[in-house]
Design a protein around this motif. Sequence first.
Motif, PDB file in Angstrom:
ATOM      1  N   PHE A 177      -6.452   1.902   4.224  1.00  8.54           N
ATOM      2  CA  PHE A 177      -6.286   0.881   5.056  1.00  8.54           C
ATOM      3  C   PHE A 177      -7.551   0.718   6.039  1.00  8.54           C
ATOM      4  CE2 PHE A 177      -2.156   2.081   3.533  1.00  8.54           C
ATOM      5  CZ  PHE A 177      -1.581   1.107   3.337  1.00  8.54           C
ATOM      6  N   ARG A 203      -1.632   9.103   1.151  1.00  7.82           N
ATOM      7  CA  ARG A 203      -1.554   9.553  -0.123  1.00  7.82           C
ATOM      8  C   ARG A 203      -0.127  10.426  -0.443  1.00  7.82           C
ATOM      9  NH1 ARG A 203      -2.889  14.233  -3.398  1.00  7.82           N
ATOM     10  NH2 ARG A 203      -3.508  15.275  -1.778  1.00  7.82           N
ATOM     11  N   GLY A 261       0.810  -1.327  -0.053  1.00  7.66           N
ATOM     12  CA  GLY A 261       0.132   0.236  -0.143  1.00  7.66           C
ATOM     13  C   GLY A 261       0.749   1.071  -0.007  1.00  7.66           C
ATOM     14  N   CYS A 262       0.228   2.392  -0.278  1.00  8.38           N
ATOM     15  CA  CYS A 262       1.120   3.725  -0.266  1.00  8.38           C
ATOM     16  C   CYS A 262       1.374   4.083   1.280  1.00  8.38           C
ATOM     17  CB  CYS A 262       0.285   4.871  -0.813  1.00  8.38           C
ATOM     18  SG  CYS A 262       1.231   6.333  -0.864  1.00  8.38           S
ATOM     19  N   SER A 311      -3.774   4.888  -1.077  1.00  9.56           N
ATOM     20  CA  SER A 311      -4.267   3.564  -0.535  1.00  9.56           C
ATOM     21  C   SER A 311      -5.026   3.695   0.551  1.00  9.56           C
ATOM     22  CB  SER A 311      -3.065   2.587   0.053  1.00  9.56           C
ATOM     23  OG  SER A 311      -2.432   2.296  -0.886  1.00  9.56           O
ATOM     24  N   GLY A 323      -5.184  -5.527  -0.848  1.00 14.58           N
ATOM     25  CA  GLY A 323      -4.968  -4.368  -0.021  1.00 14.58           C
ATOM     26  C   GLY A 323      -3.436  -4.049   0.222  1.00 14.58           C
ATOM     27  N   TYR A 324      -2.435  -4.794  -0.435  1.00 14.11           N
ATOM     28  CA  TYR A 324      -1.277  -4.458  -0.233  1.00 14.11           C
ATOM     29  C   TYR A 324      -0.557  -3.553  -1.401  1.00 14.11           C
ATOM     30  CZ  TYR A 324      -1.135  -7.738   3.457  1.00 14.11           C
ATOM     31  OH  TYR A 324      -1.199  -8.683   4.613  1.00 14.11           O
ATOM     32  N   GLU A 325      -1.624  -3.063  -2.344  1.00 14.26           N
ATOM     33  CA  GLU A 325      -1.189  -2.186  -3.293  1.00 14.26           C
ATOM     34  C   GLU A 325      -1.632  -0.822  -3.226  1.00 14.26           C
ATOM     35  OE1 GLU A 325       0.832  -3.497  -5.542  1.00 14.26           O
ATOM     36  OE2 GLU A 325       0.484  -5.700  -5.085  1.00 14.26           O
ATOM     37  N   SER A 326      -0.660   0.042  -4.010  1.00 12.12           N
ATOM     38  CA  SER A 326      -1.177   1.552  -4.266  1.00 12.12           C
ATOM     39  C   SER A 326      -2.146   1.705  -5.399  1.00 12.12           C
ATOM     40  CB  SER A 326       0.097   2.381  -4.325  1.00 12.12           C
ATOM     41  OG  SER A 326      -0.243   3.810  -4.475  1.00 12.12           O
ATOM     42  N   TRP A 327      -2.910   2.483  -5.426  1.00 12.28           N
ATOM     43  CA  TRP A 327      -3.861   2.893  -6.496  1.00 12.28           C
ATOM     44  C   TRP A 327      -3.096   4.046  -7.256  1.00 12.28           C
ATOM     45  CZ3 TRP A 327      -9.295   4.380  -4.212  1.00 12.28           C
ATOM     46  CH2 TRP A 327      -9.486   3.306  -3.178  1.00 12.28           C
TER      47      TRP A 327
END
Length: 426
Positions: free
Chosen positions: A357, A349, A209-210, A355, A395-399
């Motif tokens: 959480f 962000r 995530g970010c 992301s 849920g472990y990734e950034s958008w």
Amino acid sequence: MINSLYDRAIKVIPGGVNSPVRSFAGVGKRPVFIERAEGSWLFGVDGKKYVDYIGSWGPMIFGHAWPPLVEALKKQLELSTSIGLATEKEVEFAELLVSMVPGIEKVRLVNSGTEACMTAVRIARGVTGKQKIIKFNGCYHGHADPFLVKAGSGALTFGKPSSLGVPPETVKETLVAEFNDLQSVEQIFENHRNEIAAIIVEPVAGNMGCIPPHETFLKGLRPLATKYGACLIFDEVMTGFRLAAGGAQELFSVQADLVTFGKIIGGGIPVGAVAGKSRWMDCLAPLGPVYQAGTLSGNPLATTAGITMLSELKNNQAVYSTLENKGSRLETGLAEVFQRVGFPVQINRVGSMISIFFTENKVETFADVEQSDMKLFSAFFHEMLGNGVHLPPSGYESWFLTATLSADLIDFTVDAAEKSLKKIIT
Ligand code: PMP
């Protein structure tokens, strides 16, 4: 149609996909198959369309099928797709990179982010004559052996392979520190004086995530690397040309020794790069004794894409404030919705990386990420998909936001989030 494609896929492709996260393994259920993409839209083989927050995991900063890139690639296709000999476009691409990235003098092109990071570590080892590297828990630098490490029991211990097939002897050379924790880095240096060739870090973590760096974290790594004679490698495969034209080095005013790139510099064509001062880069073959090569490295499609992407980013730096505004609108909209519906979340962000959480506590380290509720994320992901928004399926990734994401699409996303959360609650 969707089911039959997936059923066909799993018969001939391991897990049905060519990269694990696409399988939706992190969120359960079957993956959506995509037929084509344009701007901020993905068009599924199911006839549905989705607002895209993946952007091919970063490269699509100008949106899918960006017309100048399509035109440039079409022209190049007729000239050559690969030559395997020196070309002018390689020089032009390298000159552009050198003109935009702080503190670099030379560039070697490769074909992926993995290759770039692998090469950076080899350069660091070759030049320093030392073997160990420090990486951070939760950061990802591609799938090469030295990076597939998880922290051993208790921090500051030797890592363990996080994949079968990775020799334990290889990962013994990788020491795992905690992101945003300078002390953990200092401790490793103290325990392994004169053994550490490099620190490799995602300056803004995007693979758990970010997670933004603390004010003092990146700035503190610089003198530590210098003091102990280690090479500071910024893995800017995600952050390069996304956070600023000069990447995280520019944004946080910290100078790394080597910088790696991928994603945006190819606009979707496979390409990576490692860059730094001649002092480091000149150790590479054919000039120096550190071997590295690639049949397709710097091929004309990659260089054409790179030149097109970087020229636009160099000449139109307003794109970064536009992306910041889009990110801020999305963050504010989502924060209001989550508060209204009554879900405690953390929204992290940095510019166009964002992301969510599902936790009440601040998320600043990998341990914090692991405290968040991934089941809730999965439920949210599926509801959003049903409402026409394609988030990263983990849920472990950034958008990633793109320049084509309009205010209307952001508002559509925020509405979709409200509908999704209300459905989850009932
Ligand atoms: N480094 C970082 C920070 C990345 O995010 C990735 C890919 N997500 C890589 C390296 C590896 O790049 P590639 O998938 O192109 O090999």
